[in-house]
Motif scaffolding. Sequence first.
Motif, short mmCIF file in Angstrom:
data_model
loop_
_atom_site.label_atom_id
_atom_site.label_comp_id
_atom_site.label_asym_id
_atom_site.label_seq_id
_atom_site.Cartn_x
_atom_site.Cartn_y
_atom_site.Cartn_z
N VAL A 1 -0.61 -0.76 15.62
CA VAL A 1 -0.84 -0.32 15.14
C VAL A 1 -0.53 0.66 14.57
O VAL A 1 -0.21 1.64 14.04
CB VAL A 1 -2.79 -0.26 14.97
N TYR B 1 2.39 1.31 12.23
CA TYR B 1 2.12 2.09 10.61
C TYR B 1 1.41 3.18 10.41
O TYR B 1 1.32 4.24 9.97
CB TYR B 1 0.67 0.70 10.49
N GLN B 2 0.05 3.43 11.91
CA GLN B 2 0.01 4.75 11.91
C GLN B 2 0.87 5.73 11.82
O GLN B 2 1.07 6.68 10.90
CB GLN B 2 -0.68 4.45 12.84
N SER C 1 -1.29 6.73 5.11
CA SER C 1 -2.51 6.22 4.53
C SER C 1 -3.36 4.89 4.81
O SER C 1 -3.58 4.30 4.24
CB SER C 1 -2.06 6.34 2.80
N PHE C 2 -2.13 4.83 6.20
CA PHE C 2 -2.54 3.05 7.29
C PHE C 2 -4.17 3.48 7.40
O PHE C 2 -4.59 4.97 7.76
CB PHE C 2 -2.19 3.04 7.78
N ARG C 3 -5.28 2.79 7.54
CA ARG C 3 -6.54 2.47 7.55
C ARG C 3 -6.69 1.67 8.81
O ARG C 3 -7.30 1.97 9.87
CB ARG C 3 -7.10 2.71 6.85
N ASN C 4 -6.31 0.64 8.82
CA ASN C 4 -6.48 -0.48 9.82
C ASN C 4 -5.83 -1.93 9.64
O ASN C 4 -5.29 -2.23 8.37
CB ASN C 4 -7.66 -1.02 9.21
N THR D 1 -4.83 -2.33 5.92
CA THR D 1 -5.50 -2.17 5.09
C THR D 1 -4.92 -0.54 5.03
O THR D 1 -4.93 1.07 6.03
CB THR D 1 -7.21 -1.59 5.47
N PHE D 2 -4.96 0.40 4.22
CA PHE D 2 -4.40 1.65 3.18
C PHE D 2 -5.14 2.44 2.69
O PHE D 2 -6.11 1.64 1.77
CB PHE D 2 -3.00 1.11 2.60
N ALA D 3 -5.38 3.73 2.20
CA ALA D 3 -6.40 4.58 1.26
C ALA D 3 -5.85 4.10 -0.06
O ALA D 3 -3.79 4.01 -0.68
CB ALA D 3 -6.21 5.90 1.45
N SER D 4 -5.79 4.00 -0.84
CA SER D 4 -6.17 3.78 -2.43
C SER D 4 -5.43 4.53 -2.96
O SER D 4 -4.50 3.92 -3.69
CB SER D 4 -7.44 3.18 -3.22
N SER D 5 -4.84 5.70 -2.69
CA SER D 5 -4.15 6.70 -2.83
C SER D 5 -2.89 6.76 -2.51
O SER D 5 -1.56 7.02 -3.87
CB SER D 5 -4.36 8.21 -2.53
#
Length: 104
Positions: A5, A8-9, A14-17, A35-39
């Motif tokens: 984690v 990726y952070q 935009s990394f979420r999970n 999971t990333f923010a869609s933007s």
Amino acid sequence: MTNLVPFYQQEFVSFRNFLVSSFSNGSIVNNGQLTFASSSVPNNTQIANVLASAAQTITAFNIDTSSIVVNGIATPVSGGVSHKISLGTASILVLLSWLLSGQQ
């Protein structure tokens, strides 16, 4: 897999999970979902490169950088091959090399 984690952070704002979805027999192959923010979603190669980079510093488990698959596609990663050996193993190999070189 929580060890991955922070990598990726750090690389993607935009990394979420990171969710582990399954393991194969013997827990050799790990399937996970990032999971990333869609933007802002990185491409397959960017995702694979972060994993390959993490492989050089993570000691809790081994990552075979030649077998990274992202979205069902074998993804080549940048950088060289990384192999980790113990100090004892390295010392034995050096000693063996020294002994064999003296045989000539």
